[in-house]
Motif scaffolding. Structure first.
Motif, mmCIF file in Angstrom:
data_model
loop_
_atom_site.group_PDB
_atom_site.id
_atom_site.type_symbol
_atom_site.label_atom_id
_atom_site.label_comp_id
_atom_site.label_asym_id
_atom_site.label_seq_id
_atom_site.Cartn_x
_atom_site.Cartn_y
_atom_site.Cartn_z
ATOM 1 N N ILE A 62 0.827 -1.204 0.000
ATOM 2 C CA ILE A 62 0.000 0.000 0.000
ATOM 3 C C ILE A 62 0.863 1.257 0.000
ATOM 4 C CG2 ILE A 62 -1.535 1.376 1.479
ATOM 5 C CD1 ILE A 62 -2.991 -1.241 2.173
ATOM 6 N N VAL A 63 1.909 1.286 0.806
ATOM 7 C CA VAL A 63 2.777 2.461 0.874
ATOM 8 C C VAL A 63 3.405 2.739 -0.495
ATOM 9 C CG1 VAL A 63 4.935 3.364 1.831
ATOM 10 C CG2 VAL A 63 3.247 2.291 3.337
ATOM 11 N N ARG A 64 3.917 1.693 -1.151
ATOM 12 C CA ARG A 64 4.526 1.878 -2.473
ATOM 13 C C ARG A 64 3.491 2.319 -3.500
ATOM 14 N NH1 ARG A 64 6.875 -3.083 -1.230
ATOM 15 N NH2 ARG A 64 5.532 -4.115 -2.744
ATOM 16 N N SER A 65 2.350 1.645 -3.511
ATOM 17 C CA SER A 65 1.339 1.940 -4.526
ATOM 18 C C SER A 65 0.694 3.295 -4.288
ATOM 19 C CB SER A 65 0.263 0.841 -4.523
ATOM 20 O OG SER A 65 0.823 -0.417 -4.856
ATOM 21 N N GLU A 66 0.513 3.692 -3.031
ATOM 22 C CA GLU A 66 -0.116 4.979 -2.721
ATOM 23 C C GLU A 66 0.719 6.119 -3.274
ATOM 24 O OE1 GLU A 66 -1.452 8.536 -0.955
ATOM 25 O OE2 GLU A 66 0.544 7.699 -0.541
ATOM 26 N N THR A 71 -4.710 6.855 -6.233
ATOM 27 C CA THR A 71 -5.732 6.261 -5.372
ATOM 28 C C THR A 71 -6.647 5.300 -6.122
ATOM 29 O OG1 THR A 71 -7.133 8.190 -5.740
ATOM 30 C CG2 THR A 71 -5.748 8.205 -3.780
ATOM 31 N N GLY A 72 -6.942 5.586 -7.396
ATOM 32 C CA GLY A 72 -7.859 4.721 -8.134
ATOM 33 C C GLY A 72 -7.345 3.310 -8.301
ATOM 34 N N PRO A 73 -6.153 3.108 -8.881
ATOM 35 C CA PRO A 73 -5.618 1.753 -9.002
ATOM 36 C C PRO A 73 -5.444 1.059 -7.659
ATOM 37 C CG PRO A 73 -4.470 3.226 -10.491
ATOM 38 C CD PRO A 73 -5.344 4.099 -9.622
ATOM 39 N N LEU A 74 -5.028 1.813 -6.633
ATOM 40 C CA LEU A 74 -4.846 1.186 -5.320
ATOM 41 C C LEU A 74 -6.184 0.727 -4.746
ATOM 42 C CD1 LEU A 74 -3.126 0.321 -2.978
ATOM 43 C CD2 LEU A 74 -3.124 2.680 -2.141
ATOM 44 N N LEU A 75 -7.239 1.521 -4.927
ATOM 45 C CA LEU A 75 -8.567 1.095 -4.482
ATOM 46 C C LEU A 75 -8.957 -0.201 -5.168
ATOM 47 C CD1 LEU A 75 -11.267 1.546 -3.022
ATOM 48 C CD2 LEU A 75 -11.946 3.035 -4.930
ATOM 49 N N SER A 76 -8.708 -0.287 -6.462
ATOM 50 C CA SER A 76 -9.017 -1.487 -7.226
ATOM 51 C C SER A 76 -8.329 -2.710 -6.634
ATOM 52 C CB SER A 76 -8.579 -1.288 -8.685
ATOM 53 O OG SER A 76 -8.626 -2.489 -9.408
ATOM 54 N N VAL A 77 -7.059 -2.566 -6.291
ATOM 55 C CA VAL A 77 -6.277 -3.682 -5.763
ATOM 56 C C VAL A 77 -6.715 -4.053 -4.355
ATOM 57 C CG1 VAL A 77 -3.957 -4.330 -4.969
ATOM 58 C CG2 VAL A 77 -4.274 -3.320 -7.235
ATOM 59 N N TRP A 239 -3.901 2.064 4.583
ATOM 60 C CA TRP A 239 -3.890 3.031 3.484
ATOM 61 C C TRP A 239 -4.054 4.461 4.006
ATOM 62 C CZ3 TRP A 239 -7.853 2.729 -1.161
ATOM 63 C CH2 TRP A 239 -7.512 3.713 -2.103
ATOM 64 N N ALA A 240 -4.981 4.655 4.947
ATOM 65 C CA ALA A 240 -5.191 6.001 5.502
ATOM 66 C C ALA A 240 -3.918 6.524 6.151
ATOM 67 C CB ALA A 240 -6.330 5.969 6.519
ATOM 68 N N ALA A 241 -3.215 5.661 6.881
ATOM 69 C CA ALA A 241 -1.964 6.085 7.521
ATOM 70 C C ALA A 241 -0.934 6.483 6.472
ATOM 71 C CB ALA A 241 -1.430 4.960 8.400
ATOM 72 N N ALA A 242 -0.835 5.703 5.394
ATOM 73 C CA ALA A 242 0.126 6.017 4.334
ATOM 74 C C ALA A 242 -0.240 7.327 3.642
ATOM 75 C CB ALA A 242 0.176 4.874 3.318
ATOM 76 N N ALA A 243 -1.526 7.528 3.382
ATOM 77 C CA ALA A 243 -1.974 8.763 2.721
ATOM 78 C C ALA A 243 -1.710 9.980 3.588
ATOM 79 C CB ALA A 243 -3.460 8.657 2.384
#
Length: 372
Positions: A62-66, A71-77, A239-243
């Protein structure tokens, strides 16, 4: 082999079919890359979704992808990795076709959309109107699902539908249907947010379900969903923490660049947001194992509530401190709007706080992280 091949007739020829428009990444493309690299299998104990997700590995992805994918592709995953794959893996014990779908997903060769949220009642799943009908040739589904992540680029839809009237928890089942069936209509959701997630609205007009009948068995729709939504809430916390962390870093850099970082009021406001972010990280770290290994619903509710409130506060601070620059395309105001996801998806903050209140008597006598 027909029982294995038949459910995959909804699969598309390549992992990047129906991808996002040129110039934007899609969740389908990210899913394909992660699967081909073995990163999806690596999220789970011994590479098996039924054995549970490994929180540290999910956090790292999540940290890498974020930071790199949006956000869109990460939500998908996240929806597929935290909910769909583990649910199918558990259900796969009851049918080889479902197990084959899960294996294709792990390799990144298939995308499955989780179609739970209904038209009208929204997240009140016991009030959903999408239903299964028995016909002379088998079971068909009718109804409308709204705001479904991956709907636009999915091969298959995992649909929660009513099998009997009334709100009893045994009156609902999961069914797999091919997304390319002519009786399935999908329209992209009209939103400027979460580009690449494939979010859309789905209308089912008598679409036949795939082989093996109800996924996981008849009447197990809500119990399966309740079990696996806990891990999706953990993913939301990570994810929220990473964002929040990335937003704070970007904001601090901008303030320093513009010579504003030394102003005491600004420093204190950003520091207070950093404290909240650290608190969320500590909570997720403490409760992650209980959620991942035991599907602890109370722990998941704590994480979900903290994620929604923390993201809302921190991104509000960052957007304000960004000044007029925050309104630029994909600026901090846009990121702030997308962060509202953490207080809505997977259950609103108010809903999960009600769950926490229900467990207050049990939670208060023991420190965080101590099993009941």
């Amino acid at each position: 082999m027909s029982e294995v091949v038949e459910p995959l007739r909804g699969s598309r020829p390549g992992p990047t079919a129906r991808s996002a428009p040129a110039g934007t990444g899609s969740g389908r493309e990210l899913w394909a890359r992660l699967g081909a690299a073995g990163a999806l299998r690596g999220l789970y104990q011994e590479g098996q979704p039924e054995r549970g997700i490994v929180p540290d590995r999910l956090r790292d992805l999540i940290v890498r992808s974020e930071a790199q994918e949006g956000t869109g592709p990460l939500l998908s995953v996240c929806v597929q990795a935290a909910t769909v794959l583990p649910l199918l893996a558990e259900a796969g014990r009851r049918g080889p076709a479902v197990g084959d779908v899960g294996r294709r997903m792990l390799d990144g060769r298939s995308v499955v959309a989780l179609a739970a949220t209904d038209s009208g009642p929204g997240s009140d799943l016991t009030a959903l109107t999408t239903h299964a009908e028995e016909t002379g040739t088998g079971t068909v589904l009718r109804g409308t699902k709204r705001w479904i992540t991956n709907a636009v680029h999915a091969d298959l839809l995992l649909v929660l539908a009513r099998r009997r009237p009334g709100p009893h928890f045994t009156h609902f089942s999961w069914y797999l249907v091919p997304a390319d069936d002519p009786r399935v209509q999908v329209e992209a959701a009209p939103s400027p947010y979460f580009t690449g997630s494939g979010t859309g609205h789905v209308h089912l007009d008598g679409v036949p379900v795939l082989a093996d009948g109800p996924v996981g068995g008849a009447g197990r729709g809500l119990p399966l969903f309740a079990r696996h939504i806990a891990v999706e809430r953990l993913a939301g916390g990570l994810w929220a923490a990473a964002a929040c962390r990335r937003a704070l870093a970007d904001t601090r850099d901008r303030l320093a660049e513009h010579g504003l970082w030394e102003q005491p009021a600004i420093r204190q406001r950003l520091a207070a947001a950093l404290v909240r972010t650290r608190q969320l990280e500590a909570l997720v770290e403490t409760l992650g194992s209980a959620v991942a290994a035991e599907h602890d619903h109370t722990a998941a509710a704590l994480v979900k509530a903290a994620a929604g409130e923390t993201a809302d506060h921190v991104l509000d601070v960052c957007a304000h401190l960004s000044g007029a620059d925050g309104f630029a395309a994909a600026g901090m105001q846009h990121r702030r709007a997308e962060a509202a996801l953490f207080g809505i998806a997977g259950g609103s903050t108010e809903t999960v706080l009600a769950s926490v209140a229900d467990q207050a008597e049990a939670l208060l006598p023991r420190p965080c992280g101590v099993a009941s």
